[in-house]
Design a protein around this motif. Structure first.
Motif, PDB file in Angstrom:
ATOM      1  N   GLY A 156       0.810  -1.205   0.000  1.00 47.37           N
ATOM      2  CA  GLY A 156       0.000   0.000   0.000  1.00 47.37           C
ATOM      3  C   GLY A 156       0.839   1.249   0.000  1.00 47.37           C
ATOM      4  N   VAL A 157       0.149   2.403  -0.038  1.00 44.99           N
ATOM      5  CA  VAL A 157       0.790   3.710   0.002  1.00 44.99           C
ATOM      6  C   VAL A 157       0.340   4.431   1.258  1.00 44.99           C
ATOM      7  N   GLU A 158       1.288   5.044   1.941  1.00 40.79           N
ATOM      8  CA  GLU A 158       1.011   5.759   3.177  1.00 40.79           C
ATOM      9  C   GLU A 158       1.080   7.259   2.938  1.00 40.79           C
ATOM     10  N   VAL A 159       0.064   7.980   3.421  1.00 36.61           N
ATOM     11  CA  VAL A 159       0.015   9.437   3.298  1.00 36.61           C
ATOM     12  C   VAL A 159      -0.115  10.024   4.694  1.00 36.61           C
ATOM     13  N   LEU A 180     -14.878   6.771   4.502  1.00 34.62           N
ATOM     14  CA  LEU A 180     -14.404   6.640   3.124  1.00 34.62           C
ATOM     15  C   LEU A 180     -13.213   5.693   3.036  1.00 34.62           C
ATOM     16  N   LEU A 181     -12.301   5.784   4.003  1.00 29.49           N
ATOM     17  CA  LEU A 181     -11.138   4.895   3.992  1.00 29.49           C
ATOM     18  C   LEU A 181     -11.557   3.445   4.189  1.00 29.49           C
ATOM     19  N   ILE A 232      -6.800   4.521   8.996  1.00 28.03           N
ATOM     20  CA  ILE A 232      -6.253   5.808   9.423  1.00 28.03           C
ATOM     21  C   ILE A 232      -5.926   5.760  10.901  1.00 28.03           C
ATOM     22  N   ARG A 233      -4.892   6.511  11.284  1.00 33.00           N
ATOM     23  CA  ARG A 233      -4.542   6.671  12.698  1.00 33.00           C
ATOM     24  C   ARG A 233      -4.101   8.111  12.906  1.00 33.00           C
ATOM     25  N   PHE A 266      -2.056  13.041  10.893  1.00 32.53           N
ATOM     26  CA  PHE A 266      -3.014  12.024  10.474  1.00 32.53           C
ATOM     27  C   PHE A 266      -2.363  11.177   9.379  1.00 32.53           C
ATOM     28  N   THR A 267      -2.299   9.872   9.619  1.00 27.36           N
ATOM     29  CA  THR A 267      -1.660   8.944   8.684  1.00 27.36           C
ATOM     30  C   THR A 267      -2.705   7.966   8.165  1.00 27.36           C
TER      31      THR A 267
END
Length: 411
Positions: free
Chosen positions: A327-330, A375-376, A383-384, A395-396
């Motif tokens: 996955g991709v982390e933002v 939505l996630l 999300i965390r 927020f990640t």
């Protein structure tokens, strides 16, 4: 206790029982004089206690008691009880010659001559160690079982209570949400759109010239009506997500370009407050297969919150491919007011506000983060949040690759 007994006379009376007593192996049977000294010893006493006759005869019977009992004067009290009452029976720990303890059933009986004078005591001991061990084990198992049953019963009662409470809360919330969303949908959207439309017509001077101060007022009307329209849309979006009516349109998403576009849209608002929005990506950020419009809404909500609650410093958006997961982390990080630790578990709840003062100062009704979380989940992401009150928040969120993880695009 009386006159010292005539030991020979005592032995004469017991001659008829001597053979039976001396040969008994399951019982320790022996005699005591008035002082409590051992005067006879059978095979059972030797087997149970470990002493040979020449080792024990003449010694005080307190030899068989534990050190604690001897210090407490228990042997003397037991003998005194037998003297007064004629008989004393007890169960307790006794000590063998080798120092090992055993659980004993003990009976001490007063012995009198023909005139009723005390001439000594008989003492019968049974080794009940195995029975005691079995009883203790059974009692322990029973206590453990009762304890486990009590714990499990309490847990089930509490779980049932919580389940009923949460079910009732969920049902009440669903009813309230459905009613509220329905009212908002029918009563607010039409007049809001009308307000926005008429304000635009007035600004366009359809109804005549507009002076400078009037134009500023019209812009304020448009701005606030737009905020209200977004609030209505947020509530409708949340209702759609929760009810499972929101659909997805998965495509190949250039996440880097999407983040840059959202950041560019919000930079005028951050720059107006005097701080930048920076985007930091890996050299090559992979494309993902997802719904671009939903990711955009997530980014808009997170960045809008960051801008709203930050007055100085900067906002940074970082994105990278996760090495340990597909996955991709933002990460959206700000230097704003932060969140108190006790508020962190509740910030993704619909309509939750940190406190009344923040609501009055920054506005909003607490739907943005709830929509982000929903939505996630819809996108199979997560999300965390990490936050230090007074210093800022981060927020990640993680989005899965889904489609073509090897296809990359420069950020």
């Amino acid at each position: 206790m009386g006159t010292r007994p005539d030991i020979k006379r005592l032995q004469s009376r017991l001659d008829s029982y001597r053979l039976l007593v001396e040969e008994a192996k399951d019982y320790a049977i022996f005699l005591l004089d008035l002082e409590g000294n051992v005067t006879s010893w059978n095979l059972g006493a030797e087997r149970i206690k470990g002493y040979r006759p020449q080792e024990i005869i003449g010694k005080h019977f307190s030899t068989f008691y534990t050190e604690e009992d001897r210090k407490a004067g228990r042997p003397e009290r037991n003998l005194q009880h037998a003297f007064k009452e004629g008989r004393f029976e007890d169960e307790g720990w006794r000590i063998r010659k080798d120092g090992s303890p055993f659980w004993a059933d003990v009976v001490i009986t007063r012995i009198e001559d023909e005139q009723g004078n005390l001439i000594g005591f008989s003492k019968i001991t049974r080794d009940l160690t195995e029975r005691k061990r079995a009883e203790d084990e059974i009692r322990k198992l029973k206590e453990d079982l009762e304890h486990r049953v009590e714990e499990r019963t309490a847990e089930l009662k509490e779980a049932n209570k919580i389940l009923k409470q949460r079910t009732a809360e969920a049902e009440a919330a669903d009813r309230l949400k459905s009613q509220f969303v329905s009212n908002v949908s029918h009563e607010l959207r039409t007049p809001i759109n009308a307000i926005i439309g008429y304000a635009d017509l007035l600004k366009s001077e359809v109804y005549g010239p507009v002076a400078g101060e009037q134009r500023e007022a019209l812009e304020g009307i448009e701005r606030n009506a737009g905020d209200l329209a977004r609030l209505v849309n947020d509530m409708l979006d949340l209702a759609k997500i929760v009810s499972g009516k929101m659909s997805l349109e998965r495509t190949q998403v250039n996440l880097g370009a999407l983040i840059e576009a959202v950041a560019a849209d919000l930079r005028p608002f951050s720059e107006k407050k005097g701080f930048p929005i920076r985007c930091v990506f890996e050299r090559e950020l992979p494309r993902i297969e997802s719904d671009a419009s939903k990711i955009k809404q997530i980014l808009v909500n997170l960045l809008s919150n960051a801008v709203k609650f930050t007055d100085r410093g900067e906002i940074t958006v970082r994105a990278r491919k996760r090495g340990d997961r597909d996955g991709v982390e933002v990460v959206v990080q700000d230097t704003g007011i932060g969140i108190r630790p006790e508020e962190l578990p509740k910030i993704f709840d619909p309509f939750h506000q940190v406190d009344g003062a923040s609501t009055r100062e920054y506005g909003g009704v607490g739907l943005g983060l709830a929509i982000v979380k929903e939505l996630l989940q819809l996108l199979d992401g997560e999300i965390r949040v990490e936050s230090t009150y007074g210093k800022g928040s981060a927020f990640t969120f993680l989005l899965p690759m889904r489609g073509q993880p090897d296809s990359t695009t420069p950020s």
